[in-house]
Structures are given as structure tokens and as C-alpha cells.
Design an enzyme around this catalytic site. Structure first.
Site, PDB file in Angstrom:
ATOM      1  N   LYS A 260       0.779  -1.257  -0.339  1.00 44.37           N
ATOM      2  CA  LYS A 260       0.487   0.253   0.268  1.00 44.37           C
ATOM      3  C   LYS A 260       0.575   0.810   0.043  1.00 44.37           C
ATOM      4  O   LYS A 260       2.395   1.060   0.216  1.00 44.37           O
ATOM      5  CB  LYS A 260      -0.780  -0.339   1.403  1.00 44.37           C
TER       6      LYS A 260
ATOM      7  N   ARG B 122      -3.992 -10.407   4.819  1.00 46.21           N
ATOM      8  CA  ARG B 122      -4.583 -10.178   2.863  1.00 46.21           C
ATOM      9  C   ARG B 122      -2.796  -9.699   2.051  1.00 46.21           C
ATOM     10  O   ARG B 122      -2.916  -8.824   2.562  1.00 46.21           O
ATOM     11  CB  ARG B 122      -5.469  -9.171   2.817  1.00 46.21           C
TER      12      ARG B 122
HETATM   13  C1  9MG Z   1      -9.431  -5.589  -1.067  1.00 43.92           C
HETATM   14  N1  9MG Z   1      -9.578  -5.148   0.073  1.00 43.92           N
HETATM   15  C2  9MG Z   1      -8.565  -3.909  -0.376  1.00 43.92           C
HETATM   16  N2  9MG Z   1      -7.591  -3.751   0.721  1.00 43.92           N
HETATM   17  C3  9MG Z   1      -8.018  -4.345   2.016  1.00 43.92           C
HETATM   18  C4  9MG Z   1      -7.983  -3.973   3.233  1.00 43.92           C
HETATM   19  O1  9MG Z   1      -6.521  -3.292   3.820  1.00 43.92           O
HETATM   20  N3  9MG Z   1      -8.865  -4.577   3.857  1.00 43.92           N
HETATM   21  C5  9MG Z   1      -9.518  -5.848   3.561  1.00 43.92           C
HETATM   22  N4  9MG Z   1     -10.843  -6.889   4.278  1.00 43.92           N
HETATM   23  N5  9MG Z   1      -9.964  -5.841   2.176  1.00 43.92           N
HETATM   24  C6  9MG Z   1      -9.341  -5.168   1.047  1.00 43.92           C
END
Ligand code: 9MG
Length: 297
Positions: A242, A276
Site C-alpha cells: 500500500k 491479506r
Molecule cells: C479489498 N481490500 C483492499 N484492501 C483491503 C484491506 O486492507 N482489507 C480488506 N479486508 N480488504 C481489502
């Protein structure tokens, strides 16, 4: 890619019977006490921010899912809407066309649960019918009909905090106390979900790193993640590649691996139970070292 091609170091897990989230669709999601689950990201969008939309075609998406599996993913999160800042959502039909063929192709072929990353009730229903066994909703079931769909489908749901919408979320986000406000939001969404009939043991929360937050907000949330444990729901985090990692390291999206695994490490030490990520193999090794030292529960 590091780790691809080797047999996945996949410790056999025997979770307590009450530690699983039973679902009528694919394999149940289990949250072992001994280590965090790794959720591999599969974006089937033409414009995903960090993989450049490389897996938009269903056959390429399936290949990539199989690679995530070999690297050691515990589940795979499949999404057809790009949520990068400023993005506009596809139509419902377009989102279904992107996601459902991939879920259907993987369902029954892979031994791990499939999660659908969507906010739309129609997509939730179509994806679960095709074999998905979890819903990951960045809008925390706030779209009309989403609470009802999730309750009907009876699968685990991740409720994420997002201030505003993906189109507007980075327009001067402001909080008095970001941790308290994100916690209050998630507490309200947990209440709404339970009132809609979603099983309490099916609910997962996520502070939504990068969704309507400045770098300072994101760092405060990461540092004080343990405070969200008062919600009494498993915490999932998404930090992979990110912009906060780019802001800290000065690297573009292709150079954020080390920063991303560092952030995963911190989050798991502060209570995250699901991470994730794009880079499954590196995350798996990182968590194996953490676990070997006995530092993460
Ligand atoms: C789809 N998506 C993109 N970033 C995310 C994040 O930080 N958490 C979750 N649960 N989904 C995400």
C-alpha cells in the site's frame, strides 16, 4: 518468485472444533490459535493498483491463484472492483462477469476457502453459489441488501472500515482519535451484522489501512492495533504494497516487499489473525520465523 514451485510448508492444523467458521459452500474458514492466516490477493480487475491488472483474464487469474496456493496461502480473496483511491466501481454485471468464472474455476479444484471481495449483494450471492465461502466487504455491509444477503448466505464476513467511498476517501481524512473512531465504527457494524442475523462467530473486523487515512492515521492504527481486540472479533489487516509502505520507504509499488512483510510482522504481533497479502511466500516465511521464536499467538 521466491518460494514458488517448492511444496508449501503447510503445517497440519487441528483447530478446536469451536475455532472454525462452518459454511455451506467451500471448505470452512478456520482460525488456528498458533499462527495468523495468510489470505492471498487475487485481483481480477483491469486496473488494480499494485499488480497492474495482470490477472483480469480468468485463465491468468486461475494460474495466479494456483501459484498463491503453492506459496502457502490459507485462503484466496478474489475481487473484481478496484478500490484504489479515485477509482469508479464497475457495473454489477461487469463485477459478476469478472469474479464468478474465477470462483467457479477454482472451487472444488483448490483445497482452501475462497473469499469474495465485494460490497454488492448480487455479487455475494453469485460468488457463494459458485463456491466462495467468505465475504470480504470493504464497505462493511453498508450497501442496500448487503446485510440481508450475508445473513442468508451464512458465511464468514470481514467488515472493513472505510471513511467515505473509494472515490473520495483520500480527500482530507480527519479524525480526533483514529483508533477510537475506527473501533466505534466497527463496533456499530458488528451490532448491525448481528442484528441482521449473522452469526457472531462469522464476523471478522479490519481497520482498513489506507482507506480514508493519512500516513499518520495508518501508523497510529498499526501501532495501537491491540486496542481493537476489545471488539472481540478476529482482526484482519491489509497492508500489502500500500501507499503507506511507499511513503515510508520511498519505493514504488514494485519495491514494497520488505516494507510490506515488516508491516505484517508488526500487525500480527499486535493481534492480527488474518493478513491479506500479494507476496504469500515471503509472508509465510516471515510468520514462520515469528512463530518459531514464540512471539505471535
Ligand atoms: C479489498 N481490500 C483492499 N484492501 C483491503 C484491506 O486492507 N482489507 C480488506 N479486508 N480488504 C481489502
Amino acid at each position: 518468485m521466491a518460494g514458488a514451485g517448492r511444496p508449501a510448508a503447510r503445517p497440519a492444523r487441528a483447530p478446536a472444533p469451536d475455532d472454525g467458521c462452518a459454511s455451506p459452500a467451500g471448505p470452512p474458514i478456520r482460525l488456528p490459535a498458533e499462527r495468523a492466516l495468510i489470505c492471498g490477493i487475487l485481483n481480477v480487475t483491469p486496473d488494480s493498483f499494485s499488480d497492474g491488472g495482470r490477472f483480469h483474464r480468468a485463465d491468468l487469474a486461475v494460474d495466479h491463484a494456483l501459484r498463491l496456493l503453492v506459496e502457502g496461502a490459507d485462503l484466496i480473496d478474489i475481487g473484481g472492483e478496484s478500490t484504489r483511491p479515485g477509482s469508479q466501481p464497475p457495473s454489477v454485471a461487469e463485477e459478476i462477469d469478472r469474479v464468478v468464472p474465477v470462483v467457479a474455476a477454482l472451487s472444488g479444484r483448490v483445497p482452501v476457502p475462497l473469499s469474495v471481495d465485494t460490497s454488492r449483494p448480487e455479487v455475494m450471492r453469485a460468488a457463494v453459489a459458485a463456491g466462495a465461502s467468505m465475504i470480504n466487504d470493504v464497505r462493511a455491509l453498508r450497501l442496500p441488501g448487503a446485510l440481508e444477503a450475508a445473513a442468508d448466505l451464512d458465511v464468514p464476513v470481514c467488515l472493513m472500515h472505510l471513511a467515505g467511498s473509494p472515490a473520495t476517501m483520500q480527500d482530507r481524512p480527519q479524525y480526533d482519535d483514529v483508533v477510537r473512531e475506527v473501533g466505534d465504527f466497527l463496533a456499530d457494524r458488528l451490532t448491525a451484522a448481528r442484528q441482521a442475523g449473522i452469526r457472531p462467530d462469522h464476523l471478522i473486523v479490519d481497520p482498513g489501512f489506507g482507506f480514508g487515512k493519512t500516513l499518520t492515521h495508518n501508523l497510529t492504527l498499526l501501532n495501537r492495533l491491540t486496542e481493537l481486540s476489545t471488539l472481540e472479533a478476529p482482526i484482519m489487516v491489509g497492508l500489502s504494497r500500500k501507499s503507506m509502505i511507499g511513503q515510508i520507504t520511498g519505493r514504488d509499488v514494485t519495491g514494497r516487499l520488505a516494507g510490506s512483510v515488516a508491516a505484517v510482522l508488526i500487525s500480527v504481533q499486535r493481534g492480527a489473525r488474518m493478513v491479506r497479502v500479494h507476496d504469500v511466500a515471503a509472508t509465510r516465511d516471515t510468520l514462520a520465523v515469528l512463530h518459531a521464536v514464540g512471539l505471535a499467538g
